[in-house]
Design an enzyme around this catalytic site. Structure first.
Site, short mmCIF file in Angstrom:
data_model
loop_
_atom_site.label_atom_id
_atom_site.label_comp_id
_atom_site.label_asym_id
_atom_site.label_seq_id
_atom_site.Cartn_x
_atom_site.Cartn_y
_atom_site.Cartn_z
N ASP A 101 -55.18 15.71 43.37
CA ASP A 101 -55.40 17.15 43.56
C ASP A 101 -54.07 17.89 43.58
O ASP A 101 -53.18 17.55 44.34
CB ASP A 101 -56.14 17.41 44.87
CG ASP A 101 -57.59 17.01 44.82
OD1 ASP A 101 -58.28 17.46 43.90
OD2 ASP A 101 -58.03 16.24 45.70
N ASP A 125 -50.22 11.86 42.50
CA ASP A 125 -51.24 12.45 43.37
C ASP A 125 -52.32 13.01 42.44
O ASP A 125 -52.06 13.27 41.26
CB ASP A 125 -50.63 13.55 44.23
CG ASP A 125 -51.64 14.16 45.20
OD1 ASP A 125 -52.54 13.44 45.67
OD2 ASP A 125 -51.52 15.37 45.48
#
Length: 116
Positions: free
Chosen positions: A11, A9
């Site tokens: 953020d 991922d």
């Protein structure tokens, strides 16, 4: 060791973008004459995409959400990396994984343009 595809991922895993997201939220709020929100408050609104972030940030205000979202995106795209940076150790970790022969990829709900 077998080569693997490792998917990360963006953020909150590779980068800390909370301060720039909060600045963008507060820019929008300022445009509507609203007081700024603390980083801690905005941080609690992050995680479900920009639309919900803006909606949560304006709760209780009679403001057109699409207009506010457009203002948010415009400001954020112009100020993506003022405070955003990789978390400590991420660059070295990614380099080590790549050197070990792993393929690396990012999967995120953030639109492509700001990711690049």
């Amino acid at each position: 060791m077998n080569s693997q595809l490792l998917i990360f991922d963006l953020d909150g895993t590779l980068i800390d973008s909370r301060a720039d997201l909060a600045a963008s939220v507060n820019h929008v709020r300022e445009g509507y004459g609203l007081d700024p929100l603390s980083l801690a408050t905005v941080r609690g609104y992050i995680g479900d995409g920009a639309r919900l972030l803006v909606e949560r940030s304006l709760q209780g205000a009679a403001i057109d959400l699409d207009e506010a979202l457009s203002a948010f995106h415009a400001f954020y795209l112009s100020n993506l990396t003022v405070h955003t940076d990789l978390y400590d150790g991420v660059a070295d970790g990614l380099r080590a994984l790549a050197a070990a022969g792993h393929q690396l990829a990012v999967l995120t709900n953030k639109p492509g343009e700001p990711c690049r």
